[in-house]
Motif scaffolding. Structure first.
Motif, mmCIF file in Angstrom:
data_model
loop_
_atom_site.group_PDB
_atom_site.id
_atom_site.type_symbol
_atom_site.label_atom_id
_atom_site.label_comp_id
_atom_site.label_asym_id
_atom_site.label_seq_id
_atom_site.Cartn_x
_atom_site.Cartn_y
_atom_site.Cartn_z
ATOM 1 N N SER A 71 0.848 -1.193 0.000
ATOM 2 C CA SER A 71 0.000 0.000 0.000
ATOM 3 C C SER A 71 0.884 1.243 0.000
ATOM 4 N N TYR A 103 -2.652 -2.653 -3.109
ATOM 5 C CA TYR A 103 -3.814 -2.007 -2.509
ATOM 6 C C TYR A 103 -3.809 -0.511 -2.839
ATOM 7 N N SER A 152 -6.402 -4.395 -5.758
ATOM 8 C CA SER A 152 -7.599 -4.057 -4.987
ATOM 9 C C SER A 152 -8.756 -3.598 -5.863
#
Length: 252
Positions: A71, A103, A152
């Protein structure tokens, strides 16, 4: 936090807590556990220092699969970067499966250290005297970004990841284990050998490695060292080799 004392795990889950601890990673961890996948969660991804602990190293080494949730702030954590380096080391040395999840980021930003990833790595270079370590982190980010994984953008990712882990990695491994154990018990009974459970289990583990090795060698030879078998491959050669190897091994 899960205990690491000589335990073995299906999945090691690596992530940066500030981004996903209470959202995506929490949901993913819950879903993995619901699917019967024994998952190690690294104390909710909290960074405690620059060097990962021996207990954490053991947890990584004792996992069949590592899932790395990449992320926006992942690279800001030296702890997460060191985890990633160890995970990729296990991929090379132990054959561990590594699955990246991107993500809300572009895989190319991770691969090429652009955007937030690029800014963070530049800060590491300015703040650390050990530039070689920073380069190791850069190489690890590039390597993991080149692996096949999930993004994601997939709305069903929380359900798809556990299913994919089970079907593609754990189910095949567990089936091979059951086959090897049953095969060894049958041969032990036929040859009148003592059915010591620990000995049978140890030989079962060895046999799995032997069979996997034979499968890889057979595939490589039959395909001219191509990743895929050729039309001329002879799958029937493997059982014969396996039988001779097992007979010799049982005499140890």
């Amino acid at each position: 936090m899960a205990s690491t004392s000589s335990r073995f795990y299906d999945v090691f889950l690596s992530f940066i807590g500030v981004d996903t601890r209470d959202s995506f990673t929490a949901h993913l961890h819950r879903q993995l556990c619901r699917n019967g996948i024994n998952t190690f969660l690294d104390d909710e991804g909290l960074e405690r220092g620059q060097v990962i602990t021996p207990a954490l190293v053991t947890a990584i080494e004792n996992s069949k699969v590592s899932i790395v949730v990449l992320s926006e702030n992942f690279a800001s954590s030296r702890w997460c970067l060191e985890e990633l380096v160890k995970i990729l080391e296990c991929r090379r040395t132990k054959g561990q499966r590594v699955i990246p999840i991107f993500y809300n980021i572009d895989p190319s930003d991770v691969r090429n250290q652009r955007g937030k990833f690029g800014e963070t790595m530049v800060k590491h270079e300015k703040n650390l005297a050990n530039r070689e370590r920073v380069q190791i982190w850069r190489d690890a980010l590039t390597e993991v970004a080149d692996l096949s994984g999930w993004h994601s953008r997939n709305k069903n990712i929380v359900e798809d990841v556990p299913w994919g882990v089970h079907v593609n990695f754990l189910k095949a491994e567990r089936s091979l284990h059951r086959w090897a154990l049953e095969d060894l018990q049958r041969i032990h009974a036929a040859e009148g050998l003592a059915a010591d459970e620990k000995v049978v289990e140890w030989k079962c583990m060895f046999l799995k490695m032997l069979v996997i090795g034979c499968m890889l060698i057979t595939q490589m030879v039959s395909s001219g060292f191509s990743p895929l078998p050729s039309k001329e491959s002879k799958p029937n050669e493997l059982p014969n080799f396996h039988s001779r190897s097992v007979s010799a091994f049982l005499k140890l």
